[in-house]
Every structure is written in structure tokens, then in C-alpha cells.
Design an enzyme around this catalytic site. Structure first.
Site, PDB file in Angstrom:
ATOM      1  N   ASP A  32     -22.582 -31.640 -31.587  1.00  6.46           N
ATOM      2  CA  ASP A  32     -21.710 -32.811 -31.631  1.00  6.46           C
ATOM      3  C   ASP A  32     -21.420 -33.153 -33.107  1.00  6.46           C
ATOM      4  O   ASP A  32     -22.317 -33.139 -33.946  1.00  6.46           O
ATOM      5  CB  ASP A  32     -22.393 -33.997 -30.933  1.00  6.46           C
ATOM      6  CG  ASP A  32     -21.417 -35.117 -30.617  1.00  6.46           C
ATOM      7  OD1 ASP A  32     -21.161 -35.361 -29.430  1.00  6.46           O
ATOM      8  OD2 ASP A  32     -20.897 -35.748 -31.569  1.00  6.46           O
ATOM      9  N   ASN A  88     -20.480 -38.901 -19.442  1.00  5.82           N
ATOM     10  CA  ASN A  88     -19.668 -40.106 -19.282  1.00  5.82           C
ATOM     11  C   ASN A  88     -18.361 -39.798 -18.552  1.00  5.82           C
ATOM     12  O   ASN A  88     -17.717 -38.779 -18.823  1.00  5.82           O
ATOM     13  CB  ASN A  88     -19.345 -40.695 -20.653  1.00  5.82           C
ATOM     14  CG  ASN A  88     -20.588 -41.101 -21.415  1.00  5.82           C
ATOM     15  OD1 ASN A  88     -21.560 -41.563 -20.823  1.00  5.82           O
ATOM     16  ND2 ASN A  88     -20.588 -40.922 -22.733  1.00  5.82           N
ATOM     17  N   HIS A 101     -17.747 -32.879 -20.372  1.00 12.53           N
ATOM     18  CA  HIS A 101     -18.811 -32.360 -21.244  1.00 12.53           C
ATOM     19  C   HIS A 101     -20.120 -33.046 -20.904  1.00 12.53           C
ATOM     20  O   HIS A 101     -20.145 -34.210 -20.502  1.00 12.53           O
ATOM     21  CB  HIS A 101     -18.464 -32.546 -22.724  1.00 12.53           C
ATOM     22  CG  HIS A 101     -18.058 -33.941 -23.075  1.00 12.53           C
ATOM     23  ND1 HIS A 101     -16.801 -34.437 -22.810  1.00 12.53           N
ATOM     24  CD2 HIS A 101     -18.751 -34.949 -23.630  1.00 12.53           C
ATOM     25  CE1 HIS A 101     -16.730 -35.687 -23.205  1.00 12.53           C
ATOM     26  NE2 HIS A 101     -17.906 -36.033 -23.705  1.00 12.53           N
TER      27      HIS A 101
HETATM   28  P1  5GP Z   1     -17.818 -38.977 -24.833  1.00  9.93           P
HETATM   29  O1  5GP Z   1     -17.785 -40.298 -25.561  1.00  9.93           O
HETATM   30  O2  5GP Z   1     -16.430 -38.593 -24.361  1.00  9.93           O
HETATM   31  O3  5GP Z   1     -18.854 -38.870 -23.782  1.00  9.93           O
HETATM   32  O4  5GP Z   1     -18.271 -37.927 -25.938  1.00  9.93           O
HETATM   33  C1  5GP Z   1     -17.412 -37.299 -26.826  1.00  9.93           C
HETATM   34  C2  5GP Z   1     -18.281 -36.655 -27.884  1.00  9.93           C
HETATM   35  O5  5GP Z   1     -17.535 -35.658 -28.545  1.00  9.93           O
HETATM   36  C3  5GP Z   1     -18.764 -37.646 -28.957  1.00  9.93           C
HETATM   37  O6  5GP Z   1     -20.185 -37.624 -29.021  1.00  9.93           O
HETATM   38  C4  5GP Z   1     -18.090 -37.132 -30.235  1.00  9.93           C
HETATM   39  O7  5GP Z   1     -18.928 -37.282 -31.367  1.00  9.93           O
HETATM   40  C5  5GP Z   1     -17.828 -35.679 -29.916  1.00  9.93           C
HETATM   41  N1  5GP Z   1     -16.652 -35.126 -30.569  1.00  9.93           N
HETATM   42  C6  5GP Z   1     -15.405 -35.662 -30.581  1.00  9.93           C
HETATM   43  N2  5GP Z   1     -14.546 -34.850 -31.253  1.00  9.93           N
HETATM   44  C7  5GP Z   1     -15.278 -33.778 -31.660  1.00  9.93           C
HETATM   45  C8  5GP Z   1     -14.955 -32.595 -32.403  1.00  9.93           C
HETATM   46  O8  5GP Z   1     -13.826 -32.375 -32.813  1.00  9.93           O
HETATM   47  N3  5GP Z   1     -15.969 -31.711 -32.625  1.00  9.93           N
HETATM   48  C9  5GP Z   1     -17.252 -31.915 -32.155  1.00  9.93           C
HETATM   49  N4  5GP Z   1     -18.155 -30.986 -32.445  1.00  9.93           N
HETATM   50  N5  5GP Z   1     -17.592 -33.029 -31.469  1.00  9.93           N
HETATM   51  C10 5GP Z   1     -16.616 -33.947 -31.232  1.00  9.93           C
END
Ligand code: 5GP
Ligand code: ZN
Length: 139
Positions: A32, A88, A101
């Protein structure tokens, strides 16, 4: 199916480089970019599914298996003391990337529970709980 406008489609399929821990025909597991703790990684299917409602049930099952395989491997290397597997669905639930994810979040004893995933336990009336169960149960 891939979504041309989806960043996780590009990351999962290697169109944009990632810090990849594991890859197979259907998944990529990468670090992440804004980790909750040291070692926070994401299990991401190569096909586009927005969330748990959309994802194929077999792919969902395999995502958990891939997560288990990765955390078993990295736990002794990280020296972490526990793990949260978090997923989520919907903005209201904290989803910010609308490509399914599974978060793999290592937990460490010395964090003093800082940032731990928690909720406030409420009390509930027994009759109310029973009525709710009746309205929700699967046949
Ligand atoms: P959500 O809030 O949708 O459950 O989680 C999205 C996750 O994706 C977050 O923890 C955020 O830090 C991660 N994330 C968002 N954009 C990117 C990216 O471009 N690269 C990586 N490696 N992680 C990302
Ligand atoms: Zn996607």
C-alpha cells in the site's frame, strides 16, 4: 474485464509498476502506498470488480487464500504480532478505490492499539435482535 479508467486495473496488470510481493495468473499483491503499518499490502484481482457485491465468488475465495499465503510468509519476516484482513465496500464504509481489494495490515504489540480497527459495542434488546434475525435470515 478491465476498466481503462481504473488505477488498480493498471497496477494489478503491471501497466504501472508496483512493489509486488506476490503475483499469479489472477492476482497481484503489492505494498500500500500509504501504509497503516509497516508491511501493509493489498490483494488485488487482475480483473475489474468494483466491490464484494460484484466480485465472482470463486475469485473472492481465492483472494482470501492468497492473503493467507502472503501473511504466513511475511509474519516471521516482519516480526508482527497479529493481522487485520480488511475489505471496504462503499464510500460510507471507507472505500476510496472502487476496484475490489483486500487489505493485509500487520499489527505490532508496541503500537499500543494506535490505529487499531475498532467499533463501539452497543447493547441490544433480545426481542429486537430476534425480530431482526427473522427479517434477515437466509432460507
Ligand atoms: P480503500 O480505502 O479503498 O479500502 O483502500 C484503498 C487503498 O489503496 C488505500 O490504503 C490507499 O493508500 C491505497 N492506494 C491508493 N492509490 C494507490 C496507488 O496508486 N498505489 C498503491 N500502492 N496504493 C494505493
Ligand atoms: Zn479496476
Amino acid at each position: 474485464m478491465k476498466d481503462a479508467n481504473c488505477i488498480f486495473c493498471k497496477l494489478a496488470n503491471g501497466d504501472i509498476p508496483t512493489n509486488t510481493l506476490y503475483e499469479d495468473a489472477d492476482f497481484r499483491v503489492f505494498m500500500d502506498a500509504s501504509p497503516a503499518t509497516k508491511g501493509h499490502a493489498l490483494v488485488v484481482p487482475k480483473e475489474h470488480f468494483a466491490d464484494v457485491y460484484e466480485i465472482d465468488a470463486d475469485v473472492l475465495g481465492k483472494a482470501v487464500q492468497v492473503g493467507q499465503k502472503v501473511i504466513k510468509h511475511v509474519t516471521p519476516i516482519l516480526g508482527c504480532d497479529g493481522y487485520n484482513l480488511v475489505q471496504n465496500n462503499g464510500e460510507v464504509a471507507g472505500q476510496t478505490v472502487f476496484h475490489f481489494h483486500l487489505h493485509l495490515i500487520p499489527r505490532y504489540k508496541d503500537m499500543n492499539n494506535e490505529g487499531i480497527i475498532s467499533w463501539i459495542p452497543n447493547s441490544v434488546d433480545a426481542e429486537e435482535l430476534n425480530a431482526l434475525k427473522e427479517s434477515l435470515k437466509l432460507d
